[in-house]
Scaffold this active site. Structure first.
Site, PDB file in Angstrom:
ATOM      1  CG  HIS A  57      83.457  29.768  11.295  1.00 56.12           C
ATOM      2  ND1 HIS A  57      83.477  28.417  11.038  1.00 56.12           N
ATOM      3  CD2 HIS A  57      84.325  29.949  12.319  1.00 56.12           C
ATOM      4  CE1 HIS A  57      84.333  27.821  11.855  1.00 56.12           C
ATOM      5  NE2 HIS A  57      84.864  28.729  12.666  1.00 56.12           N
ATOM      6  CG  ASP A  78      83.355  28.405   6.900  1.00 59.98           C
ATOM      7  OD1 ASP A  78      83.113  29.024   7.957  1.00 59.98           O
ATOM      8  OD2 ASP A  78      84.446  28.497   6.308  1.00 59.98           O
ATOM      9  CG  ASP A 129      86.250  25.413  14.507  1.00 54.48           C
ATOM     10  OD1 ASP A 129      85.706  26.524  14.562  1.00 54.48           O
ATOM     11  OD2 ASP A 129      87.307  25.202  13.895  1.00 54.48           O
ATOM     12  CD  GLU A 166      87.656  30.940  10.994  1.00 55.25           C
ATOM     13  OE1 GLU A 166      88.596  31.410  11.641  1.00 55.25           O
ATOM     14  OE2 GLU A 166      87.527  29.709  10.806  1.00 55.25           O
ATOM     15  CD  GLU A 167      87.423  26.315  10.028  1.00 58.40           C
ATOM     16  OE1 GLU A 167      88.646  26.475   9.858  1.00 58.40           O
ATOM     17  OE2 GLU A 167      86.921  26.046  11.127  1.00 58.40           O
ATOM     18  CD  GLU A 179      86.871  30.275  15.554  1.00 54.70           C
ATOM     19  OE1 GLU A 179      87.066  29.062  15.773  1.00 54.70           O
ATOM     20  OE2 GLU A 179      86.507  30.713  14.456  1.00 54.70           O
ATOM     21  CG  HIS A 238      90.087  22.017  12.230  1.00 58.01           C
ATOM     22  ND1 HIS A 238      90.838  22.830  11.420  1.00 58.01           N
ATOM     23  CD2 HIS A 238      89.070  22.786  12.658  1.00 58.01           C
ATOM     24  CE1 HIS A 238      90.299  24.043  11.373  1.00 58.01           C
ATOM     25  NE2 HIS A 238      89.224  24.035  12.131  1.00 58.01           N
TER      26      HIS A 238
HETATM   27 ZN   LIG Z   1      86.431  28.099  13.913  1.00 53.23          ZN
END
Ligand SMILES: [Zn+2]
Length: 391
Positions: A72, A74, A105, A143-144, A172, A364
């Site tokens: 992903h 995003d 990520d 995805e997020e 991931e 994150h």
């Molecule tokens: Zn991810």
């Protein structure tokens, strides 16, 4: 055609693609892939009440076997930008690391894979004819976020197009402490539950005229949270139920409330499926209703399954991936099924899927960053995987 994964990762980080915005990230990726000969298809999806999200499917070659890299572009929001040491959307290199939202990520892993393909093709002067199979990328921009207009819809589209994938690697950030320490070969399932207990409101001084739902729900919560689901299985830790909330919302001190709710989440292993787990929860609550002297009808249970448990039995592909990791990092990866859910929960419906990417320590978080060497080494691991895949 050598391609620098650090440079590509930095260019992706420069696109502030916080879900559902793409901010040009897929254009950057598509440009890099088209230069390598990939046929690219953009797949924007939407449905009422949701944001439109753009996605990208790119394929090189038409033959089998077909290996797919899924990921992903995003990212989660940067949060308080002033708390960062660097601007989260610049892609700075500092102290031998690449910094920015998405570095770990998982823009770094996407760039590592594209560079791996470029490097692999360098050894094959005529790409389309020399690959004895196909390489594809399945990249979502959702995805997020709610994961409604992303991978799930792309997989439906792939099926409609008759696209068959033999093996998939999701990029991931699977590693805990160091690159190469963990491959994910499965994930636990997840279900959210809400129990609503209804009684009759009344004055606390006249309890015989009311029916208090609070003690009954408290008993249910206790009963549920002290019930063991299982002992784990060969590849999974024991399933776990966590109570997440108990709400009465009663601001008065002299009122017995009419209703109380409790919420919980269960992360479950391969001893369970959505239906057997739902039945287990309901049976526990019904049994408890009998114990605390309330009609089963006085409570309501709502269960929302957000992902089934899955396991890709370690076979030849996992062995090859492990060997490539060992060759580059000198580490023996643990085959893990721990952690949260990922889009692999959807991909497992159409192909064998494993997950391997960068180290997740800073994902994150404020100051997300990954060592430059990790990106380069990950790219080399992916290149070895491709080389072995098409022998
Ligand atoms: Zn991810």
């Amino acid at each position: 055609m050598a391609l620098d994964p650090i440079n590509l990762a930095a260019r992706l980080i420069q696109c502030p693609s916080v879900t559902p915005d793409d901010a040009g990230a897929l254009d950057v990726l598509q440009g890099a892939l088209e230069a390598l000969g990939f046929a690219c298809k953009r797949l924007p999806f939407s449905e009422p009440g949701t944001d439109t999200v753009d996605n990208l499917y790119a394929r090189l070659g038409t033959k089998t076997p077909h290996i797919c890299f899924a990921g992903h572009t995003d990212v989660v929001p940067a949060g308080d930008k002033s708390a960062w040491q660097v601007d989260p959307f610049v892609g700075n290199i500092h102290a031998q690391s690449l910094w920015g939202r998405g570095a770990a990520d998982m823009k770094g892993a996407i760039a590592a894979f594209v560079a791996a393909v470029a490097s692999y093709l360098d050894a094959h002067p005529s790409p389309n004819s020399s690959i004895s199979g196909s390489i594809s990328l399945l990249i979502t921009g959702d995805e997020e976020g709610p994961s409604i207009n992303g991978t799930r819809k792309m997989l439906d589209w792939l099926t409609q197009q008759g696209e068959v994938i033999d093996d998939c690697v999701v990029g991931e950030p699977t590693n805990t402490d160091a690159l190469g320490d963990t491959i994910k070969i499965g994930r636990r399932g997840s279900v959210n539950g809400t129990i609503t207990m209804t009684g009759t409101q009344g004055h606390v001084a006249y309890p015989h005229l009311a029916d208090n739902p609070v003690p009954r729900l408290a008993a249910m919560v206790h009963h549920l949270s002290t019930s063991k689901l299982d002992e784990g299985s060969t590849h999974f830790q024991p399933s776990n139920l966590a109570m997440t909330s108990f709400d009465v919302g009663n601001s008065a001190t002299n009122i017995i409330p009419a209703q109380a709710t409790a919420r919980f989440n269960i992360r479950y292993n391969d001893n369970w499926q959505a239906d057997t787990l739902s039945a287990w929860v309901r049976a526990r609550l019904d049994a408890c209703a009998g114990l605390v002297d309330c009609e089963p009808a006085s409570y309501e249970l709502a269960l929302v399954h957000t992902g089934d448990c899955f396991l890709t039995e370690p076979g030849p592909f996992v062995k090859q991936l492990s060997a490539a990791i060992h060759k580059v990092t000198n580490r023996e990866p643990t085959l893990s099924t721990s952690g949260g859910t990922s889009d692999a929960r959807f991909i497992k419906n159409i192909t064998r899927v494993v997950e391997f990417g960068l180290v997740g320590k800073t994902m994150h978080k404020v100051d997300e960053h990954v060592p430059l060497d990790d990106i380069r080494q990950l790219s080399e691991i992916y290149r070895l995987v491709l080389q072995n895949y098409f022998i």
